[in-house]
Design an enzyme around this catalytic site. Structure first.
Site, PDB file in Angstrom:
ATOM      1  N   ALA A  47      -1.318 -38.426  22.818  1.00 47.92           N
ATOM      2  CA  ALA A  47      -1.638 -39.113  21.373  1.00 47.92           C
ATOM      3  C   ALA A  47      -2.329 -40.555  22.002  1.00 47.92           C
ATOM      4  O   ALA A  47      -1.862 -41.310  22.755  1.00 47.92           O
ATOM      5  CB  ALA A  47      -0.168 -39.506  20.799  1.00 47.92           C
ATOM      6  N   LYS A 108      10.491 -50.806  29.348  1.00 44.60           N
ATOM      7  CA  LYS A 108      11.820 -51.556  29.774  1.00 44.60           C
ATOM      8  C   LYS A 108      12.375 -52.181  28.669  1.00 44.60           C
ATOM      9  O   LYS A 108      13.449 -52.234  28.415  1.00 44.60           O
ATOM     10  CB  LYS A 108      11.357 -52.491  30.756  1.00 44.60           C
ATOM     11  CG  LYS A 108      10.249 -53.719  30.364  1.00 44.60           C
ATOM     12  CD  LYS A 108       9.263 -53.798  31.604  1.00 44.60           C
ATOM     13  CE  LYS A 108       8.251 -52.533  31.708  1.00 44.60           C
ATOM     14  NZ  LYS A 108       7.352 -52.981  32.411  1.00 44.60           N
ATOM     15  N   GLU A 132      11.693 -44.761  36.204  1.00 42.27           N
ATOM     16  CA  GLU A 132      11.132 -45.566  37.380  1.00 42.27           C
ATOM     17  C   GLU A 132      10.122 -46.426  37.026  1.00 42.27           C
ATOM     18  O   GLU A 132      10.334 -47.554  37.404  1.00 42.27           O
ATOM     19  CB  GLU A 132      10.820 -44.458  38.540  1.00 42.27           C
ATOM     20  CG  GLU A 132      10.535 -44.962  40.057  1.00 42.27           C
ATOM     21  CD  GLU A 132      11.456 -45.581  40.496  1.00 42.27           C
ATOM     22  OE1 GLU A 132      11.717 -46.922  40.254  1.00 42.27           O
ATOM     23  OE2 GLU A 132      12.552 -44.846  41.053  1.00 42.27           O
ATOM     24  N   VAL A 135      10.724 -50.338  35.792  1.00 42.49           N
ATOM     25  CA  VAL A 135      11.132 -51.574  36.702  1.00 42.49           C
ATOM     26  C   VAL A 135      10.228 -51.569  37.996  1.00 42.49           C
ATOM     27  O   VAL A 135      10.017 -50.491  38.735  1.00 42.49           O
ATOM     28  CB  VAL A 135      12.435 -51.293  36.799  1.00 42.49           C
ATOM     29  CG1 VAL A 135      12.778 -52.505  37.777  1.00 42.49           C
ATOM     30  CG2 VAL A 135      13.487 -51.041  35.816  1.00 42.49           C
ATOM     31  N   GLY A 137       7.126 -51.392  38.569  1.00 41.01           N
ATOM     32  CA  GLY A 137       5.784 -50.661  38.891  1.00 41.01           C
ATOM     33  C   GLY A 137       5.938 -49.464  40.006  1.00 41.01           C
ATOM     34  O   GLY A 137       6.885 -48.748  39.671  1.00 41.01           O
ATOM     35  N   ASP A 204      10.595 -60.338  30.124  1.00 40.53           N
ATOM     36  CA  ASP A 204      10.267 -58.985  30.959  1.00 40.53           C
ATOM     37  C   ASP A 204      11.014 -58.813  32.071  1.00 40.53           C
ATOM     38  O   ASP A 204      11.511 -57.681  32.559  1.00 40.53           O
ATOM     39  CB  ASP A 204       8.830 -59.126  31.310  1.00 40.53           C
ATOM     40  CG  ASP A 204       8.105 -57.997  32.002  1.00 40.53           C
ATOM     41  OD1 ASP A 204       8.096 -56.908  31.755  1.00 40.53           O
ATOM     42  OD2 ASP A 204       8.143 -57.989  33.420  1.00 40.53           O
ATOM     43  N   LYS A 208      14.205 -55.766  33.058  1.00 47.29           N
ATOM     44  CA  LYS A 208      14.203 -55.169  34.252  1.00 47.29           C
ATOM     45  C   LYS A 208      15.574 -55.192  34.720  1.00 47.29           C
ATOM     46  O   LYS A 208      16.111 -54.234  35.462  1.00 47.29           O
ATOM     47  CB  LYS A 208      13.158 -55.342  35.016  1.00 47.29           C
ATOM     48  CG  LYS A 208      11.712 -55.052  34.640  1.00 47.29           C
ATOM     49  CD  LYS A 208      10.712 -55.812  35.288  1.00 47.29           C
ATOM     50  CE  LYS A 208       9.310 -55.377  34.484  1.00 47.29           C
ATOM     51  NZ  LYS A 208       8.139 -56.130  35.384  1.00 47.29           N
ATOM     52  N   GLY A 305       0.098 -52.714  36.473  1.00 44.27           N
ATOM     53  CA  GLY A 305      -1.394 -51.942  36.776  1.00 44.27           C
ATOM     54  C   GLY A 305      -1.187 -50.511  36.541  1.00 44.27           C
ATOM     55  O   GLY A 305      -0.351 -49.860  36.548  1.00 44.27           O
TER      56      GLY A 305
END
Lengths: 440, 440
Positions: A47, A108, A132, A135, A137, A204, A208, A305
């Site tokens: 989507a 997160k 996974e 938190v 990357g 943020d 985490k 990233g």
């Protein structure tokens, strides 16, 4: 290869940086992933709000503008949610769980705020919700805490888990830039959003560390009680005083288990400059875990990233593919501990937190000031470890920097109120926390 | 709690440091482990050569002097092998596999030398052989590579995976000690064995990097073709020249995948002093992984000792407990890749390895020497990146230190032979490898 070698069919919600990264990694490493899993991971439906986003990507599946089309697609075994947000994403994930789909998410904020509801729904339905990618990357930190340290009593976690803030703090230290200058550069380089609030104000990182605390200690997710301070008000002079005292300032997420509860907090923190964590620079993340058997262990890597986050999404997809046919009771529990064995250990208010402290006090430039400060601190049984005071002949007021030994934050707050009321003190006291990161 | 809540019954071979640590951790954290797994992990039988070793340990199970009694005990579901050695241990493990027992082992030498045989037997019998404790102590590096990076094409691994050697190198750097002095201190502190050969000559690190290479690249275990050099011949002056050039010397295990094969080698290596890996000091271990999606990630922790190694043993026991009822084809494969999908990529001979180099050349103290060296290197297309040459007026011979750009080791060896044949060169050339550890 294996007895069940049918492809695992993946649907994706959201084709931004992470969604595209996931498709790219699955296509690029398809042969290698299949050699590992024994079956293909195949993206069959995505989507995307703006289908032109997929130009240049050799996308192999169906494309819908409506995310519900993916959630309702009976061909989809596992739903990857990388669209973000806590409203529609929550409804879509709950619906997917309800229809028996496994979920992999990088969200997160959603899990920190609605994790208990989502994990309970998944538990009832016997499906997995893997996170996974939510938190740190690419760092497999959820797996490390939940499985790698499964034999340990975990004492505490301390993490550099927001790359934007870490980049800004690195540049304030290295280049002597102000917060505003470093933020502008981070935005120019794409390390910071146009609205940087979630990163630099600590939200943020708080999402985490909230999730990590749950899997480390076996407690429900409780974002509302996480204490959050960002780096916006940090001054260059504090970065330099810290360096002079042998410390670096990092934005840490900290979760510590005590007998009477759990400390859960995000704030700028002085850490010893010779500790490995102090060498984590720029956009990198790292999490330090202190536990009874392993001692200290540290996990480091790219915290954001497209490709790094995709690395975590695909690792979760591989885990799901391996355990989707298993008895749900034999799977790794969502929060590391069995759902019926979570602990009621409360989150402690900040007044109960114990820490060492850095104070910067602006006071009139005259004799006897230090004695007044020391007297007040002594009344609260708070002792001074180090002091920096520069001679500034002729200046009307001077900064006095104190490093304090560990004490109860509530006591310190009372002492600070008394200090600020002194006639010789000319401005609000700046207070930062200090963590030695010693083992144990 | 879970549908199958019977205890998992564990037998242990060997009650030395790691065996006792494992029992201690299982007893101390029993409640927490059961909350995680949903069932108890119970040690029911241990083999120990000297039963008086168990004094002071509140050991709950049967004790035998004969290890075969544990292997043949039908009450044992999982066998923990922490006795060491490659003879009897191999026979015991193969017999346990044959009788359908799962195996958890810390025995890196055994798996590096006989892993293919043992994994094939386990594969046929449908049981697990878990070996997190065999590599890097408490660090969950097997899990990180095999599962955490499962979506990646792994380019290379570089690890500080022998704590004894790392302690010695740390002290040579910090204290200016010779190798012999640092070794003596390591033995005094219990960081080194009375016979330190396996540690300081690189064999232990070679066992570990051999196992990591297999799970990173999906190749059979091939210890015989791992190149091994230790740190015994390192001189204090090389540690100091390296520092002057901006490098630290570490004993690294390196595994690199190239299109034409795999480089697998252990040797002292110059690495940039500002790299995180250069800050791993004393008895700690760390592994740096470079892969296509995650980029660089690093895993750090205690590489040896009773409790840290027990942390890994118990993590493996938890994994086994969770998957022992699962279809074997859905489990994580022993070598990360499906047993029928291993790659035939060959291990490359050292002449084919590509690296940058550090040379220390002892030569007569007169004009024109450098020109002769540069001429020979140029004939092999090897270029010089940096040079250190100290004026020593009156000395008959002086050391010349060169840093060379990346080249083929076979070419360099030819150039070195030519250099050593020069009349002005007065001793064998010292050659160390240099790794930039750059991403990609």
């Amino acid at each position: 290869m294996s007895t069940d070698s049918r492809p695992v069919r993946v649907g994706i919600l959201g084709m931004g940086t992470v969604g595209q990264g996931t498709v790219r990694v699955l296509l690029r490493n398809a042969e290698e992933i299949t050699r590992r899993v024994g079956r293909d991971l195949r993206v069959v439906h995505a989507a995307v709000r703006s289908p032109q986003r997929l130009q240049g990507l050799d996308f192999p599946g169906r494309v819908s503008v409506d995310p519900w089309a993916v959630v309702r697609d009976s061909e989809v075994d596992v739903l990857v949610e990388v669209m973000g947000g806590t409203g529609l994403a929550r409804e879509l994930i709950l619906a997917a769980i309800d229809s028996g789909k496994h979920v992999v998410t990088a969200n997160k904020a959603l899990l920190a705020e609605h994790g208990n509801e989502i994990f309970a729904a998944a538990q009832r339905r016997g499906v997995m919700v893997a996170f996974e990618a939510a938190v740190a990357g690419a760092i497999p930190i959820i797996k490390a805490i939940r499985e790698g340290l499964a034999g340990n009593r975990i004492h505490w976690l301390a993490g550099i888990i927001n790359g934007t803030s870490n980049y800004i703090l690195t540049q304030m230290f290295r280049e002597g830039w102000s917060f505003a200058e470093a933020l502008a550069k981070a935005q120019e380089l794409g390390y910071a959003e146009a609205d940087p609030a979630l990163d630099v104000d600590g939200g943020d990182a708080a999402h985490k560390i909230t999730l990590m605390a749950s899997i480390a200690f076996g407690i429900p997710v409780d974002f509302a009680h996480c204490h959050v301070e960002g780096i916006r008000s940090l001054q260059g002079e504090d970065v330099h005083y810290a360096a002079e005292l042998g410390y670096r300032i990092k934005l840490l997420g900290i979760a510590r288990r005590r007998d009477d509860g759990v400390e859960l907090r995000v704030h700028p923190t002085l850490i010893p400059q010779d500790h490995l964590l102090a060498h984590v620079e720029g956009p990198f993340n790292a999490v330090l875990a202190d536990s009874d058997a392993a001692g200290q262990s540290l996990y480091y890597g790219r915290g954001a990233g497209g490709d790094p986050t995709a690395s975590a999404v695909v690792a979760d997809l591989v885990d799901v593919a391996r355990t989707m046919t298993a008895d749900p009771s034999n799977r790794v529990p969502h929060l590391a501990f069995q759902a019926d064995a979570l602990s009621p250990l409360p989150l402690l208010p900040m007044a109960e937190v114990e820490s060492a402290y850095y104070l910067r006090i602006q006071a009139e430039n005259r004799a006897g000031v230090l004695a007044q400060l020391a007297t007040i601190l002594a009344e609260y049984q708070i002792s001074i470890e180090a002091l920096v005071q520069r001679e500034r002949p002729g200046a009307a007021s001077v900064p006095i920097v104190l490093l304090l030994h560990r004490c109860r934050e509530g006591d310190l707050e009372q002492a600070i109120a008394r200090i600020e009321a002194l006639p010789v003190v000319t401005a609000a006291v700046l207070r930062l926390r200090v963590e030695s990161l010693d083992e144990g």
